[in-house]
Motif scaffolding. Structure first.
Motif, PDB file in Angstrom:
ATOM      1  N   SER A   1      -1.293 -64.647  16.213  1.00  0.00           N
ATOM      2  CA  SER A   1      -1.184 -63.376  15.429  1.00  0.00           C
ATOM      3  C   SER A   1       0.072 -62.816  16.184  1.00  0.00           C
TER       4      SER A   1
ATOM      5  N   THR B   1       1.242 -59.708  15.884  1.00  0.00           N
ATOM      6  CA  THR B   1       0.894 -58.348  16.471  1.00  0.00           C
ATOM      7  C   THR B   1       0.523 -58.687  17.723  1.00  0.00           C
ATOM      8  N   LEU B   2      -0.609 -59.567  17.987  1.00  0.00           N
ATOM      9  CA  LEU B   2      -0.955 -59.609  19.280  1.00  0.00           C
ATOM     10  C   LEU B   2      -0.107 -60.500  20.370  1.00  0.00           C
TER      11      LEU B   2
ATOM     12  N   THR C   1       4.797 -52.321  19.851  1.00  0.00           N
ATOM     13  CA  THR C   1       4.069 -53.375  19.043  1.00  0.00           C
ATOM     14  C   THR C   1       2.579 -53.388  18.451  1.00  0.00           C
ATOM     15  N   VAL C   2       1.884 -53.293  19.466  1.00  0.00           N
ATOM     16  CA  VAL C   2       0.490 -53.152  18.831  1.00  0.00           C
ATOM     17  C   VAL C   2      -0.016 -51.999  18.159  1.00  0.00           C
ATOM     18  N   GLY C   3      -0.916 -52.267  17.319  1.00  0.00           N
ATOM     19  CA  GLY C   3      -1.374 -50.897  16.599  1.00  0.00           C
ATOM     20  C   GLY C   3      -2.687 -50.640  17.243  1.00  0.00           C
TER      21      GLY C   3
ATOM     22  N   LYS D   1     -11.764 -57.295  11.904  1.00  0.00           N
ATOM     23  CA  LYS D   1     -11.165 -58.661  11.795  1.00  0.00           C
ATOM     24  C   LYS D   1     -12.195 -59.590  11.386  1.00  0.00           C
TER      25      LYS D   1
ATOM     26  N   TRP E   1      -0.787 -56.816   6.361  1.00  0.00           N
ATOM     27  CA  TRP E   1      -1.200 -57.127   7.680  1.00  0.00           C
ATOM     28  C   TRP E   1      -1.281 -58.740   8.011  1.00  0.00           C
TER      29      TRP E   1
ATOM     30  N   ASN F   1      -1.430 -51.025   6.793  1.00  0.00           N
ATOM     31  CA  ASN F   1      -0.717 -51.558   7.673  1.00  0.00           C
ATOM     32  C   ASN F   1       0.025 -52.764   7.404  1.00  0.00           C
TER      33      ASN F   1
ATOM     34  N   TYR G   1      -7.762 -47.447   8.247  1.00  0.00           N
ATOM     35  CA  TYR G   1      -6.983 -46.260   8.719  1.00  0.00           C
ATOM     36  C   TYR G   1      -7.301 -45.046   7.909  1.00  0.00           C
TER      37      TYR G   1
ATOM     38  N   LYS H   1      -9.775 -47.518  15.270  1.00  0.00           N
ATOM     39  CA  LYS H   1      -8.453 -46.724  15.244  1.00  0.00           C
ATOM     40  C   LYS H   1      -8.945 -45.406  15.232  1.00  0.00           C
TER      41      LYS H   1
ATOM     42  N   TYR I   1       2.107 -46.418  11.642  1.00  0.00           N
ATOM     43  CA  TYR I   1       3.066 -47.253  11.895  1.00  0.00           C
ATOM     44  C   TYR I   1       4.495 -46.731  11.132  1.00  0.00           C
TER      45      TYR I   1
ATOM     46  N   ARG J   1       8.498 -53.443  12.538  1.00  0.00           N
ATOM     47  CA  ARG J   1       7.087 -52.329  12.187  1.00  0.00           C
ATOM     48  C   ARG J   1       7.241 -51.798  13.731  1.00  0.00           C
TER      49      ARG J   1
HETATM   50  N1  GLU Z   1      -4.337 -54.211  13.633  1.00  0.00           N
HETATM   51  C1  GLU Z   1      -3.593 -54.190  14.631  1.00  0.00           C
HETATM   52  C2  GLU Z   1      -2.145 -54.467  14.797  1.00  0.00           C
HETATM   53  O1  GLU Z   1      -1.625 -54.621  13.519  1.00  0.00           O
HETATM   54  C3  GLU Z   1      -4.100 -54.642  16.144  1.00  0.00           C
HETATM   55  C4  GLU Z   1      -3.706 -55.997  16.385  1.00  0.00           C
HETATM   56  C5  GLU Z   1      -4.257 -57.045  15.332  1.00  0.00           C
HETATM   57  O2  GLU Z   1      -5.547 -57.303  15.313  1.00  0.00           O
HETATM   58  O3  GLU Z   1      -3.473 -57.452  14.703  1.00  0.00           O
HETATM   59  O4  GLU Z   1      -1.427 -54.172  15.454  1.00  0.00           O
END
Ligand code: GLU
Length: 398
Positions: free
Chosen positions: A13, A15-16, A36-38, A100, A124, A174, A205, A237, A323, A372
């Protein structure tokens, strides 16, 4: 080792993994600003934490039913009725380890090999990856050419094939922060229903919407929409509960029963203590939700203004989520401090290595040339990050 095809093709991922990389740099003592991370920077509200402490002390430490406790499923059904005008029985709710997992299990329930999941891009990072793990085929519909980055009914029509099975809608979105109006959603739902698609509506969100706009739940757009939509949401969130891992799906009973059966093999029920805390989050006082939204709205204004003041960066004003998603295409094709930047990935790498600014490239969201920025962080960090971006742009050599 000979890994399966799914395992070989799965990318981490974005984002992670970028967040983990930035955090590792910070742990080594480097001064990184992390967009970086949401993840809300706020702590989970005290009443929710206390509910978890009470649950622990009262011995709620055993397996719960695989689809979640009846108490929490009922609280979610009540929330959906009250906030979203949706009528679901508690048996129509699946509680999962984060939204998720709910998304993944529902895709497992609906996708056969080669079935297509239609995804308006930018989207996303995990939606296409999850569809692929399920044997489905993610089909992204490029909405980056439209003025507001929104999918239109005509674009949806032209992406349809005989294998189209699911349409993913995510408002607020997102990474773009775009919020669809009720009329826009209605027009998309009409096309989807005409072509017998299921709609997966990720509304995680929903409480983070600004400028007085209202959230519209896709399933509230009529009885047929309700029958063909899976509504996804979660607590991460809204209540700053990312680490607690509580999300859910609401859908017709047959689908939720199948999802519960799969979940019983994959992970059993979600964490028992987190489920108790989630009941308090949904039924307890809600002041913190509005307070966090106000802080995010202020930060949004700050970051959008700051980004647009930097040459070569153009940022729409997002109406929801947390974001900022600036168009940085004018920054590409140049060299900065000896580093050639050709795309969003090399731009984000250069930002991290030169000015220690961690952002997620647009490419994994299906929007090359964008970056982002999660602005769920302190005002001083936002200011500092903007300064670093300006400094980086000033390093341009050609
Ligand atoms: N949804 C958030 C993000 O886009 C958390 C991280 C993830 O699960 O992708 O940053």
């Amino acid at each position: 080792m000979r890994l399966s095809e799914v395992a070989q093709s799965a990318e981490p991922s974005a984002t992670l993994s970028l967040n983990a990389r930035a955090k590792a740099m910070a742990a080594r003592g480097e001064d990184v600003v992390m967009f970086t991370v949401g993840e809300p920077d706020f702590d989970t509200p005290e009443n929710i934490k206390q509910a978890a402490v009470r649950a622990l002390q009262a011995g709620h430490t055993k397996y719960t039913p695989a689809a979640g406790t009846m108490e929490l499923r009922r609280a979610i059904a009540d929330k959906l009725e009250k906030d979203n005008g949706l009528h679901y029985e508690p048996e129509q709710i699946l509680v999962s380890n984060g939204t998720k997992q709910a998304l993944y299990i529902v895709m497992l329930c609906l996708l056969n090999e080669g079935d297509e999941l239609l995804l308006p891009a930018p989207c996303w990072v995990s939606y296409p990856a999850q569809a692929e793990v399920c044997g489905g085929r993610p089909v992204t519909i490029d909405a980056t050419g439209t003025a507001d980055l929104k999918l239109t009914p005509a674009m949806l029509e032209s992406a349809l094939t005989e294998r189209s099975k699911l349409l993913l809608l995510n408002s607020p979105c997102n990474p773009s922060g775009v919020v669809y109006t009720g009329d826009e959603l209605r027009a998309l739902v009409e096309v989807a229903l005409e072509h017998d698609l299921w709609i997966l509506s990720d509304e995680v969100y929903e409480k983070l919407i600004y400028d007085g706009l209202e959230h519209v739940s896709v399933a509230s757009l009529g009885p047929q929409a309700l029958e063909h939509t899976v509504t996804f949401n979660g607590l991460s969130k809204t209540y700053a509960m990312t680490g607690w891992r509580i999300g859910y799906a609401a859908a017709p009973r047959e689908l939720i029963e199948a999802a519960g059966r799969l979940q019983s093999h994959l992970s059993s029920g979600p964490n028992s203590i987190a489920q108790k805390a989630a009941v308090e989050a949904l039924t307890g006082e809600q002041d913190s939700v509005g307070e966090m939204r106000e802080a995010f709205a202020r930060r949004r204004d700050m970051i959008v203004q700051g980004l647009n003041a930097i040459e070569g960066v153009r940022c729409r004003r997002p109406q929801g989520a947390f974001y900022a998603f600036p168009d940085c295409r004018e920054l590409l094709g140049h060299t900065y401090a000896g580093r050639r930047v050709e795309d969003s990935l090399s731009l984000s790498e250069a930002l991290l290595e030169t000015v220690k600014l961690a952002v997620v490239p647009g490419a994994p969201f299906g929007a090359e040339g964008y970056l982002r920025f999660s602005y769920a962080l302190a005002d001083s960090d936002i200011e500092n990050g903007l300064k670093r971006l300006a400094e980086f742009v000033g390093m341009r050599e050609d």
